[in-house]
Design a protein around this motif. Structure first.
Motif, PDB file in Angstrom:
ATOM      1  N   ALA A  35       0.166   9.918   0.410  1.00 32.56           N
ATOM      2  CA  ALA A  35       0.587  11.263   1.133  1.00 32.56           C
ATOM      3  C   ALA A  35       1.392  12.145   0.266  1.00 32.56           C
ATOM      4  O   ALA A  35       0.991  13.531   0.542  1.00 32.56           O
ATOM      5  N   GLY A  36       2.222  11.673  -0.409  1.00 35.45           N
ATOM      6  CA  GLY A  36       2.910  12.723  -1.402  1.00 35.45           C
ATOM      7  C   GLY A  36       1.975  13.370  -2.476  1.00 35.45           C
ATOM      8  O   GLY A  36       1.985  14.756  -2.551  1.00 35.45           O
ATOM      9  N   ALA A  37       1.027  12.741  -3.021  1.00 29.20           N
ATOM     10  CA  ALA A  37       0.066  13.237  -3.719  1.00 29.20           C
ATOM     11  C   ALA A  37      -0.841  14.614  -2.948  1.00 29.20           C
ATOM     12  O   ALA A  37      -0.957  15.437  -3.527  1.00 29.20           O
ATOM     13  N   GLY A  38      -1.164  14.279  -1.660  1.00 27.00           N
ATOM     14  CA  GLY A  38      -1.984  15.200  -0.924  1.00 27.00           C
ATOM     15  C   GLY A  38      -1.117  16.394  -0.859  1.00 27.00           C
ATOM     16  O   GLY A  38      -1.636  17.621  -0.984  1.00 27.00           O
ATOM     17  N   ILE A  39       0.200  16.019  -0.305  1.00 27.84           N
ATOM     18  CA  ILE A  39       0.982  17.228   0.008  1.00 27.84           C
ATOM     19  C   ILE A  39       1.489  18.123  -1.205  1.00 27.84           C
ATOM     20  O   ILE A  39       1.412  19.357  -1.359  1.00 27.84           O
ATOM     21  N   GLY A  40       1.749  17.348  -2.285  1.00 27.63           N
ATOM     22  CA  GLY A  40       2.108  18.038  -3.522  1.00 27.63           C
ATOM     23  C   GLY A  40       0.969  18.609  -4.059  1.00 27.63           C
ATOM     24  O   GLY A  40       1.127  19.758  -4.544  1.00 27.63           O
ATOM     25  N   VAL A  41      -0.241  18.516  -3.968  1.00 31.77           N
ATOM     26  CA  VAL A  41      -1.447  19.096  -4.583  1.00 31.77           C
ATOM     27  C   VAL A  41      -1.767  20.200  -3.709  1.00 31.77           C
ATOM     28  O   VAL A  41      -1.795  21.505  -4.227  1.00 31.77           O
ATOM     29  N   ALA A  42      -1.617  20.330  -2.273  1.00 37.37           N
ATOM     30  CA  ALA A  42      -1.531  21.377  -1.497  1.00 37.37           C
ATOM     31  C   ALA A  42      -0.559  22.692  -1.984  1.00 37.37           C
ATOM     32  O   ALA A  42      -0.889  23.555  -1.801  1.00 37.37           O
TER      33      ALA A  42
ATOM     34  N   LEU B 123       9.287  13.946  -3.447  1.00 32.53           N
ATOM     35  CA  LEU B 123      10.220  13.144  -2.680  1.00 32.53           C
ATOM     36  C   LEU B 123       9.633  12.154  -2.105  1.00 32.53           C
ATOM     37  O   LEU B 123      10.083  10.895  -1.975  1.00 32.53           O
ATOM     38  N   LEU B 124       8.458  12.120  -1.387  1.00 33.33           N
ATOM     39  CA  LEU B 124       7.679  11.051  -0.575  1.00 33.33           C
ATOM     40  C   LEU B 124       7.339   9.931  -1.730  1.00 33.33           C
ATOM     41  O   LEU B 124       7.126   8.719  -1.281  1.00 33.33           O
ATOM     42  N   GLY B 125       7.228  10.272  -3.017  1.00 28.71           N
ATOM     43  CA  GLY B 125       6.768   9.263  -3.945  1.00 28.71           C
ATOM     44  C   GLY B 125       8.068   8.574  -4.563  1.00 28.71           C
ATOM     45  O   GLY B 125       7.850   7.544  -5.314  1.00 28.71           O
ATOM     46  N   GLN B 126       9.191   8.929  -4.211  1.00 28.28           N
ATOM     47  CA  GLN B 126      10.331   8.200  -4.905  1.00 28.28           C
ATOM     48  C   GLN B 126      10.881   6.984  -4.086  1.00 28.28           C
ATOM     49  O   GLN B 126      10.434   6.754  -2.893  1.00 28.28           O
ATOM     50  N   PRO B 127      11.596   6.009  -4.748  1.00 27.04           N
ATOM     51  CA  PRO B 127      11.942   4.878  -4.116  1.00 27.04           C
ATOM     52  C   PRO B 127      12.777   4.957  -2.931  1.00 27.04           C
ATOM     53  O   PRO B 127      12.617   4.094  -2.148  1.00 27.04           O
ATOM     54  N   ALA B 128      13.493   6.047  -2.933  1.00 32.74           N
ATOM     55  CA  ALA B 128      14.522   6.157  -1.597  1.00 32.74           C
ATOM     56  C   ALA B 128      13.566   6.438  -0.321  1.00 32.74           C
ATOM     57  O   ALA B 128      13.816   5.843   0.719  1.00 32.74           O
TER      58      ALA B 128
ATOM     59  N   SER C  48      -3.842  -3.562 -11.274  1.00 36.47           N
ATOM     60  CA  SER C  48      -3.596  -4.180  -9.685  1.00 36.47           C
ATOM     61  C   SER C  48      -2.522  -3.709  -8.901  1.00 36.47           C
ATOM     62  O   SER C  48      -1.845  -4.325  -8.329  1.00 36.47           O
ATOM     63  N   GLU C  49      -2.070  -2.464  -9.255  1.00 39.86           N
ATOM     64  CA  GLU C  49      -1.067  -1.782  -8.678  1.00 39.86           C
ATOM     65  C   GLU C  49      -1.522  -1.060  -7.421  1.00 39.86           C
ATOM     66  O   GLU C  49      -1.877   0.247  -7.628  1.00 39.86           O
ATOM     67  N   ARG C  50      -1.741  -1.572  -6.507  1.00 41.92           N
ATOM     68  CA  ARG C  50      -2.076  -0.736  -5.118  1.00 41.92           C
ATOM     69  C   ARG C  50      -1.440   0.527  -4.681  1.00 41.92           C
ATOM     70  O   ARG C  50      -0.355   0.267  -4.547  1.00 41.92           O
ATOM     71  N   PRO C  51      -2.099   1.453  -4.487  1.00 39.77           N
ATOM     72  CA  PRO C  51      -1.242   2.870  -4.182  1.00 39.77           C
ATOM     73  C   PRO C  51      -0.419   2.552  -2.991  1.00 39.77           C
ATOM     74  O   PRO C  51      -1.085   2.162  -1.923  1.00 39.77           O
ATOM     75  N   ARG C  52       0.580   3.072  -2.655  1.00 42.23           N
ATOM     76  CA  ARG C  52       1.320   2.921  -1.431  1.00 42.23           C
ATOM     77  C   ARG C  52       0.859   4.132  -0.414  1.00 42.23           C
ATOM     78  O   ARG C  52       0.552   5.262  -1.129  1.00 42.23           O
ATOM     79  N   ALA C  53       0.955   4.036   0.715  1.00 38.47           N
ATOM     80  CA  ALA C  53       0.640   5.136   1.567  1.00 38.47           C
ATOM     81  C   ALA C  53       1.595   6.317   1.329  1.00 38.47           C
ATOM     82  O   ALA C  53       0.964   7.662   1.443  1.00 38.47           O
ATOM     83  N   LEU C  54       2.898   6.340   0.999  1.00 37.89           N
ATOM     84  CA  LEU C  54       3.716   7.299   0.725  1.00 37.89           C
ATOM     85  C   LEU C  54       3.291   7.910  -0.538  1.00 37.89           C
ATOM     86  O   LEU C  54       3.354   9.197  -0.309  1.00 37.89           O
ATOM     87  N   HIS C  55       2.766   7.390  -1.356  1.00 36.89           N
ATOM     88  CA  HIS C  55       2.392   7.885  -2.767  1.00 36.89           C
ATOM     89  C   HIS C  55       1.142   8.795  -2.635  1.00 36.89           C
ATOM     90  O   HIS C  55       1.152   9.895  -3.062  1.00 36.89           O
TER      91      HIS C  55
END
Length: 331
Positions: free
Chosen positions: A121-128, A275-280, A112-119
């Protein structure tokens, strides 16, 4: 925040070590013994961690260790080797690079850990970025290799999320050691039946197995599962993109390969996705949203002056507006 950043650094140890594992395996280990290689990688690493943890499985952990060891170690190691034999490294790496998205979806379904929008986005950019780094043009791609790579990615992602769900009452070193031992025990009979007697080992092979066992397996998996214990699955999955990045950088420093402009752009995109997936990044986004919701400077003073101006009763309703104190994300 500092504590989370430290756990990100600890987690990063795993994909970096796995990225160097490709080079060590190709240079020092016997080439045609994947099952023995996987068994020798898993079993000694598990025994080493067990000497440190000094705890045996108990209760349901007898069967949980077998399930997780099969998903995360034995089946995963064998499928990775098979995909490496049937696919170009670039294609296999790109398929494995989609694991952050799979981990997020599985964590949503099982934890029940809903994915965050930044995560996302980071996944899409990282895979690209990984695709830009590794794609070298038209290559022959066979269905068996693609299926093996996809299966390895799905099994490892499922095992990672299940390990997070099941490991709350067990320390990281103990659960990791049990998984490695179980995975190695599962592999041994298959190695004997399929590959015959163990391969002879010379000095370089012993060095290679020592590195793979201690660094790329025992240390790496302990760091990976520790990260899953303290960080969201999306963050951990994006840190995993350091695996192909390490492989590319290792090729430039040791093998003398030259980075092209396309690869440099891919590296930049991959690091941006991580970086988009990090807590900061989440904290910065929350700060920006908070500033956007604030009234302009002097706005509160002007509002107060208007409230006590001509026509005001001086007893205006001071209750907060509906939803002003509601938690973020609620209607």
């Amino acid at each position: 925040m500092e504590a989370k950043f430290r756990w990100v650094l600890v987690t990063a140890t795993a994909p970096v070590a796995w990225g160097t594992n490709y080079f060590v395996t190709q240079q020092f280990l016997p080439p045609d013994r994947p099952l023995y290689g996987a068994a020798v990688r898993a079993l000694p690493a598990g025994l080493l961690l067990l000497l440190v943890a000094r705890k045996r499985p108990h209760g349901s952990w007898w069967w949980k260790s077998l399930v997780l060891g099969t998903l995360n170690m034995s089946a995963f190691f064998a499928l990775i080797y098979l995909s490496a034999q049937l696919l170009p490294t670039s294609i296999a790496s790109m398929i494995m690079a989609t694991s952050p998205v799979v981990m997020m979806l599985l964590a949503w379904a099982l934890l029940s850990e809903r994915p965050r929008a930044l995560h996302l986005a980071g996944a899409g950019i990282g895979v690209a970025g990984v695709c830009l780094m590794l794609f070298a043009g038209a290559t022959a791609v066979g269905a068996p290799g693609v299926l093996a790579s996809i299966a390895a990615m799905v099994l490892s992602s499922t095992g990672a999320v299940l390990a997070t769900r099941w490991s709350a009452d067990v320390d990281v070193l103990s659960s990791t050691s049990w998984q490695l031992i179980a995975g190695g025990i599962v592999l041994v009979p298959f190695a004997v039946a399929v590959e015959g007697p163990p391969p002879p080992l010379d000095g370089p092979s012993i060095f290679g197995f020592g590195y793979v066992t201690v660094v790329a397996t025992a240390l790496a998996f302990a760091a990976w599962f520790a990260g899953l214990r303290h960080l969201p699955a999306g963050t951990v999955g994006l840190v995993g993109l350091l695996n192909p990045v390490t492989g590319v950088l290792l090729g430039t420093t040791i093998a003398g390969e030259t980075l092209t402009a396309q690869q440099l752009c891919g590296l930049a995109l991959t690091f941006l996705g991580i970086l988009l997936g990090q807590p900061a990044a989440a904290r910065l986004a929350a700060l920006v949203r908070g500033r956007g919701d604030r009234p302009p400077p002097g706005g509160e003073a002007r509002a107060g002056a208007e409230a006590t101006g001509p026509g005001s009763t001086g007893r205006e309703d001071r209750r907060p507006a509906a939803g002003a104190n509601a938690p973020s994300g609620t209607a």
